[in-house]
Scaffold this motif. Structure first.
Motif, short mmCIF file in Angstrom:
data_model
loop_
_atom_site.label_atom_id
_atom_site.label_comp_id
_atom_site.label_asym_id
_atom_site.label_seq_id
_atom_site.Cartn_x
_atom_site.Cartn_y
_atom_site.Cartn_z
N ASN A 185 0.79 -1.23 0.00
CA ASN A 185 0.00 0.00 0.00
C ASN A 185 0.82 1.28 0.00
OD1 ASN A 185 -3.02 -0.79 0.41
ND2 ASN A 185 -1.87 -2.13 1.78
N ASN A 222 -0.11 3.43 -2.68
CA ASN A 222 -1.55 3.64 -2.80
C ASN A 222 -2.05 4.78 -1.92
OD1 ASN A 222 -1.62 1.42 -4.49
ND2 ASN A 222 -2.15 0.00 -2.86
N TYR A 223 -1.15 5.30 -1.06
CA TYR A 223 -1.53 6.37 -0.15
C TYR A 223 -0.45 7.45 -0.15
CZ TYR A 223 -5.02 3.20 1.86
OH TYR A 223 -6.07 2.36 2.04
N SER A 228 -1.36 13.31 4.16
CA SER A 228 -2.20 14.49 3.94
C SER A 228 -1.30 15.71 3.77
CB SER A 228 -3.14 14.69 5.13
OG SER A 228 -2.41 15.02 6.30
N LYS A 238 5.09 8.10 6.86
CA LYS A 238 4.12 7.34 6.07
C LYS A 238 4.04 5.89 6.54
CE LYS A 238 2.96 6.65 1.18
NZ LYS A 238 3.41 6.92 -0.19
N LEU A 290 0.76 3.95 7.97
CA LEU A 290 0.30 2.69 7.39
C LEU A 290 0.20 1.61 8.46
CD1 LEU A 290 2.24 2.73 4.02
CD2 LEU A 290 -0.24 2.73 4.28
N LEU A 308 -3.65 9.76 6.17
CA LEU A 308 -3.33 9.26 4.84
C LEU A 308 -4.48 9.56 3.89
CD1 LEU A 308 -1.90 5.74 5.73
CD2 LEU A 308 -0.57 7.69 4.92
N ILE A 309 -4.13 9.77 2.64
CA ILE A 309 -5.13 9.97 1.59
C ILE A 309 -4.91 8.89 0.54
CG2 ILE A 309 -5.97 11.51 -0.22
CD1 ILE A 309 -4.97 13.85 1.50
N LYS A 310 -5.96 8.12 0.24
CA LYS A 310 -5.83 7.04 -0.74
C LYS A 310 -5.69 7.62 -2.14
CE LYS A 310 -7.80 2.51 -1.73
NZ LYS A 310 -6.64 1.80 -1.18
#
Length: 657
Positions: A52, A55-56, A59, A89, A93, A575-577
């Motif tokens: 992931n 994928n993120y 912010s 990050k 996660l 986090l922002i997807k």
């Protein structure tokens, strides 16, 4: 007859020893399975992060704050900035993983040690791994956590669902490392110091093959605060000794309050501090050796040190030992510690000194005759230090209300203060505690350094009580003392400074009021033959001194200071997807189209009509582009569905002409 009796006694002792050994072996096996499960979860977490990571994104607010924070604290390179962003990050996660998999938390918390084993130091030298210990690490990404979290030696830390970790063998970049010289990747000397020309062993020189290292030796991005904790069902010795070795960064421009610290403390069953040692990275403290790396950086280190915690105040009671080490508050400078032989050895001479105050529990002292209260204890100066002063503070709710500047009796290792009841005030009320403060001086290369050691009398309850100085004992009998919760307060609420013995009947009254009959006494409430609480009656009894507080308690309090269950924590995941997208080229098309995915790969494509009928469906080798012949399709609108490698489905419309 004597020989037979002796044989029976010896056999009984052997059986008991075998039974305890079997329970210990069973416990170690159970803990080994738990730790193995936690290690497997760590593999899952790493896979989750790897899958992931792209994928993120963080912010924008957190990213901007991070950059601004670093600019205000340090000079940094672009590579250091990217590393700080990466660490933040990864931290977010990890939070996301636990929020999606809350059932995974149980494997990170040590199981309670059997009471029969009591304080047998299970893996105090870590030779059998880390059974009995819980670990957690707060990353405090900067500046998402702000600066208020950092209170130097007073910084709080508790295990939660999100911060629990498990040791990794010989990975010195991990939050917690199990050093093991029998396993691959073992490093004999601390790598940071070795790179600076100094060899300090990662293992206690005269110990075994294993020890624990808390925190890594990296900076930038997060102010890591890492803890190891162990709960004792029963403290059955007066001291807990241990060995440790520190390596800490120290930036001259930073003030001492925000430098890395190392703290070890013992907590009683109510989370009161029984004894504590805290060392802040300070080049003036000759406990440290100093390496001057640059004008902006000094590395401080110790050799292996033997230290002592005094726990005599809670003999026979539960307790928890807790080791914590931190980076500096701005996050760029690390702190790390190696720990071994927790209660597994005895210090011939504790290098940090020791201070122990005897337990004092006095209810309603003699204020009329002003009879002195004796507060005594023992002390041992730190290595090469001499005693400067010993003072006593009387505190109430953390505020000092009186001070004695010198003891009435002082020897080479003992002290006694005579405290007059008049020192508590004209009309004292409430609970009071004693705190002893000892100052020792030692001549260091940088000049005279003052060690301050403080200790509280940590017996259960306050040291001195002036609350409703009530009678010592009470006996209640039936029928004269029969009650219900509808009776007046003066009848149904009883407290004593020693004990209450009850042989009366408590009836139902009004079951909706939740203000039942309450008895509490400092030592015990005894329910004797003749006592009866009728079904539906409201009755509560518990050990508590004269407090003038009558809480109707419906269940026993949890007295385990470190529950195996983590508290529920509601934390924002910053986090922002990343929205995955693909292009259809050309669109509209009459022949062949190419599907091109941006910043991701896919492994399945399907084509359906506008009403959902499947026209084409295929699996493809993981790729970011593929061709589809649509020439045979009837003209109209179709839906293209693309399934990404992380099982996300992206959809677009195709116009066939």
């Amino acid at each position: 007859m004597y020989k037979i009796l002796k044989t029976v006694i010896v056999c009984a002792i052997c059986f008991n020893s075998y039974n305890i050994s079997a329970q210990l072996s069973e416990y170690l096996n159970s803990e080994e399975k738990r730790i193995s499960s936690a290690n497997q979860i760590e593999v899952e977490i790493q896979k989750f992060i790897d899958t992931n990571f792209n994928n993120y994104v963080l912010s924008k607010e957190v990213t901007d704050d991070l950059i601004n924070h670093l600019r205000s604290e340090e000079e940094f390179t672009d590579a250091e900035l990217q590393n700080a962003i990466r660490k933040t990050k990864v931290y977010e996660l990890r939070k996301l993983f636990f929020s999606q998999n809350p059932d995974k938390k149980d494997s990170y918390f040590a199981r309670p040690i059997p009471v029969s084993v009591q304080q047998t130091c299970v893996n105090g030298d870590f030779e059998n791994g880390t059974a009995g210990y819980s670990f957690w690490s707060d990353a405090h990404p900067q500046p998402a956590s702000g600066t208020a979290f950092f209170l130097s030696c007073a910084t709080p830390t508790v295990p939660t669902v999100l911060n629990v970790v498990t040791p990794v063998t010989n990975d010195l970049n991990a939050a917690v490392t199990l050093i093991d010289d029998t396993s691959p990747s073992y490093q004999q000397y601390d790598p940071t110091l070795a790179g600076l020309g100094v060899n300090i062993p990662t293992l206690f020189p005269t110990g075994g093959n294993k020890c624990i290292k808390l925190n890594n030796e990296q900076g930038f991005g997060s102010s890591d605060i890492t803890t190891v904790s162990r709960y004792f069902p029963t403290i059955n010795q007066e001291t807990i000794d241990f060995n440790f070795s520190l390596v800490m960064d120290n930036k001259p421009a930073h003030g001492q309050p925000i430098q890395p610290f190392f703290r070890v403390r013992v907590l009683d069953q109510f989370n009161n501090v029984v004894d504590e040692i805290c060392i802040v990275a300070d080049p003036d403290n000759c406990l440290f050796n100093v390496i001057y790396v640059s004008r902006n950086r000094r590395v401080l280190y110790t050799d292996w040190i033997c230290a002592r915690l005094n726990v005599g105040e809670i003999l026979g009671q539960p307790g928890t030992i807790e080791f914590t080490v931190s980076d500096c508050q701005p996050s760029a400078h690390f702190g790390t510690v190696y720990i071994d032989n927790i209660c597994g050895s005895i210090c011939a001479s504790p290098k940090l000194g020791a201070l122990n105050t005897n337990t004092t529990n006095i209810n309603c002292p003699d204020t009329i005759g002003n009879t002195p209260i004796q507060v005594c204890g023992t002390y041992q100066p730190p290595y090469n230090a001499t005693l400067v002063s010993i003072t006593l503070d009387i505190t109430q709710n953390g505020t000092v209300v009186g001070t004695l500047s010198a003891p009435t009796q002082l020897t080479a290792n003992t002290f006694c203060f005579s405290v007059l009841p008049s020192m508590f005030g004209v009309s004292p009320t409430g609970n009071f505690e004693f705190q002893i403060n000892a100052n020792f001086s030692v001549n260091c290369p940088a000049g005279t350094f003052i060690y301050t050691i403080s200790d509280n009398s940590a017996g259960v309850g306050p040291d001195v009580t002036f609350i409703d100085c009530c009678l010592a004992t009470l006996t209640v009998t039936s029928p004269v003392d029969d009650l219900s919760n509808l009776d007046t307060v003066v009848l149904k609420e009883k407290e004593r400074s020693d004990w209450i013995k009850a042989a009366n009947i408590v009836s139902v009254g009004n079951n909706a009021l939740s203000n039942g009959v309450v008895y509490h006494a400092a030592n015990y409430v005894e329910l004797n033959p003749g006592f009866e609480a009728v079904f539906g009656a409201q009755f509560s009894a518990y050990p508590e001194g004269c407090t003038a507080s009558y809480a109707y308690k419906t269940q026993l309090p949890n007295t385990n200071a470190r529950s195996s269950e983590a508290p529920n924590v509601d934390e924002t995941i910053n986090l922002i997807k990343v929205s995955k997208d693909f292009a259809i080229v050309p669109n509209p098309s009459s022949s062949t189209i190419e599907i091109i995915m941006n910043d991701a790969k896919f492994n399945r494509v399907s084509v359906t009509t506008i009403d959902g009928k499947i026209v084409d469906e295929r699996n493809v080798e993981k790729t970011d582009k593929t061709l589809i012949d649509v020439s045979r399709y009837a003209n109209g609108i179709y839906i293209i569905n693309v399934t990404t490698e992380d099982v996300q489905v992206c959809t677009k419309k195709l116009i066939k002409n």
